[in-house]
Write an enzyme that holds these catalytic residues in place. Sequence first.
Site, mmCIF file in Angstrom:
data_model
loop_
_atom_site.group_PDB
_atom_site.id
_atom_site.type_symbol
_atom_site.label_atom_id
_atom_site.label_comp_id
_atom_site.label_asym_id
_atom_site.label_seq_id
_atom_site.Cartn_x
_atom_site.Cartn_y
_atom_site.Cartn_z
ATOM 1 N N GLU A 158 -81.386 -23.745 -101.597
ATOM 2 C CA GLU A 158 -81.058 -24.162 -100.230
ATOM 3 C C GLU A 158 -79.772 -24.992 -100.250
ATOM 4 O O GLU A 158 -79.675 -25.971 -100.983
ATOM 5 C CB GLU A 158 -82.197 -25.005 -99.657
ATOM 6 C CG GLU A 158 -81.972 -25.360 -98.202
ATOM 7 C CD GLU A 158 -83.071 -26.260 -97.628
ATOM 8 O OE1 GLU A 158 -83.407 -27.269 -98.278
ATOM 9 O OE2 GLU A 158 -83.579 -25.938 -96.547
ATOM 10 N N GLN B 234 -73.784 -34.670 -98.061
ATOM 11 C CA GLN B 234 -74.120 -33.278 -97.722
ATOM 12 C C GLN B 234 -72.857 -32.412 -97.765
ATOM 13 O O GLN B 234 -72.896 -31.258 -98.206
ATOM 14 C CB GLN B 234 -74.782 -33.212 -96.342
ATOM 15 C CG GLN B 234 -75.217 -31.814 -95.925
ATOM 16 C CD GLN B 234 -76.262 -31.208 -96.854
ATOM 17 O OE1 GLN B 234 -77.260 -31.843 -97.187
ATOM 18 N NE2 GLN B 234 -76.040 -29.972 -97.310
ATOM 19 N N LYS C 299 -91.767 -43.572 -90.455
ATOM 20 C CA LYS C 299 -90.535 -43.874 -91.174
ATOM 21 C C LYS C 299 -89.531 -42.727 -90.960
ATOM 22 O O LYS C 299 -89.652 -41.653 -91.550
ATOM 23 C CB LYS C 299 -90.839 -44.022 -92.671
ATOM 24 C CG LYS C 299 -89.643 -44.432 -93.480
ATOM 25 C CD LYS C 299 -89.327 -43.341 -94.503
ATOM 26 C CE LYS C 299 -88.009 -43.523 -95.174
ATOM 27 N NZ LYS C 299 -86.848 -43.288 -94.323
ATOM 28 N N GLY D 268 -91.117 -33.839 -101.039
ATOM 29 C CA GLY D 268 -92.430 -33.286 -100.669
ATOM 30 C C GLY D 268 -93.385 -33.292 -101.850
ATOM 31 O O GLY D 268 -94.574 -33.620 -101.705
ATOM 32 N N GLU E 223 -93.620 -29.937 -94.676
ATOM 33 C CA GLU E 223 -92.675 -28.892 -94.259
ATOM 34 C C GLU E 223 -91.394 -29.141 -95.023
ATOM 35 O O GLU E 223 -90.800 -30.217 -94.916
ATOM 36 C CB GLU E 223 -92.411 -28.956 -92.750
ATOM 37 C CG GLU E 223 -93.577 -28.498 -91.895
ATOM 38 C CD GLU E 223 -93.985 -27.052 -92.137
ATOM 39 O OE1 GLU E 223 -93.180 -26.268 -92.677
ATOM 40 O OE2 GLU E 223 -95.129 -26.719 -91.805
ATOM 41 N N GLY F 45 -89.028 -32.629 -95.007
ATOM 42 C CA GLY F 45 -87.862 -33.005 -95.801
ATOM 43 C C GLY F 45 -87.682 -32.050 -96.965
ATOM 44 O O GLY F 45 -88.111 -30.893 -96.886
ATOM 45 N N SER F 46 -87.098 -32.549 -98.035
ATOM 46 C CA SER F 46 -86.766 -31.665 -99.147
ATOM 47 C C SER F 46 -87.994 -31.372 -100.021
ATOM 48 O O SER F 46 -88.989 -32.105 -99.987
ATOM 49 C CB SER F 46 -85.676 -32.317 -99.994
ATOM 50 O OG SER F 46 -86.168 -33.522 -100.524
#
Length: 477
Positions: free
Chosen positions: A379, A327, A171, A229, A246, A224-225
């Site tokens: 982040e 974003q 996906k 996660g 990750e 991803g974020s």
Amino acid sequence: MTIYQNLIAGEWTGADAVENINPSDTKEVVGLYASGSATDTNNAIAAAKAAFPAWSRSGIWERHVILKKAGDEIMARKDELGALLAREEGKTLPEAIGETIRASQIFEFFAGEALRLAGEVVPSVRPNIGVEITREPLGVIGIITPWNFPIAIPAWKIAPALCYGNTIVFKPAELVPGCSWAIVDILNRAGLPKGVLNLVMGKGSIVGQTMLDSPDLAGITFTGSVGTGKRVALSSIEHNRKIQLEMGGKNPMVILDDADLSVAVEAAANSAFFSTGQRCTASSRLIVTEGIHDRFVQAMTEKLKTLNVDHALKTGTHIGPVVDERQLKTDTDYIEIGKKEGAKLAFGGELISRDTPGFYLQPTLFTEATNQMRISREEIFGPVASVIRVKDYEEALSVANDTPFGLSSGIATTSLKHATHFKRNAEAGMVMVNLPTAGVDFHVPFGGRKASSYGSREQGKYAAEFFTTVKTAYTLA
Ligand code: NAD
């Protein structure tokens, strides 16, 4: 317009589609891509489950040939696929072609690894018994990827999954289905049996969540974020499922008084602003000792004046647009937060217009920041970096490590003593000396510590840790 469909059990399927929009020119529709349902996802999982017994026993030469063919085709089409990547994600054409070449190299690497599968034969501590240790594939692997590396991240998860004999439900991120569709098409034509690799494009809340809820995925590899996660982790405990996560970063780059100024500026500018700062390994905290601080800030500002922000496909563009409106809003919100927190805006901070309507933001540099400000702790994932002034190396190291994250950590110095000490003491999975914090090789382990990563490393031969399970067999002689 053609709909690029999902691949489920070897059949292209799906009539519901969404537009893939070019962030450099929001009038341009890159393509129409299927948006899968929960039923599509469950069908894909069932197909992968049905295909597993045969694929897990497939010959290593068959796997080698398919992976090699895919790597060769990606390399042959690097300019075309690079342009597709630049159009859907917004990184510059040279960056996008570079990422495409890397995807090809990853397939070539794992084509080789398929031929190097090995186990161990060891003596037993008991007489007349032999012990064999072998690696077996895990089963059906769920692959969930982010938007910022649309071809490299799918490649570095799909290639090892296939190499070690797993079947896949893949996906990709909603914003960048194009490159994912292309590599699945390439692998499908390269000869993968039906059901071994299934592609379900669509929403995280539908396709992704259905994968998380399934008891039939033996493993999920996710990039991803941190928030998503955590959902992957919590759902996986319930299903006794192996995971590899990750996630985010807030990577430091230390610049010491004895640094070569031009090396430091090149590394910092690249780390913070190339790929529009949208790299998990980007550096957004530039930790600078006081003896070089003013010269560094002056040289960085001069450097930033030379960087062109423009359409990703335009020759001479150094920084492409931000990936989408959401974003962009996050980035500009953080710029306002930085100002309110008392950091000084030394460069940028403004939206810019170009010939085409796109999400263009100036590279933005704050000075006089502290490590406690939100812009230093959270982040941002955009072209926004802060300079934090420190007294000496010891304070720099302590500030570098004072973060919830631990992906990549860099230092610019000419001191062997400090470089060596930093390599040993940086709390990060990857350490860079006189190099940008981003930009890594494809044949060695990739990953971090603390909130950045969970589970075993990706890439290189270390990938086998996640994509296989170990069996120990005892035989009476
Ligand atoms: P994201 O978490 O929003 O989405 C990642 C993927 O998860 C997407 O495919 C999304 O559709 C899917 N998803 C969303 N909700 C889901 C759900 N409920 N269940 C299952 N799947 C779901 O992240 P993003 O915005 O695409 O990517 C940016 C993030 O990725 C940044 O934090 C960045 O640091 C991180 N990243 C990390 C690395 C690394 O290797 N550490 C590399 C690249 C990006």
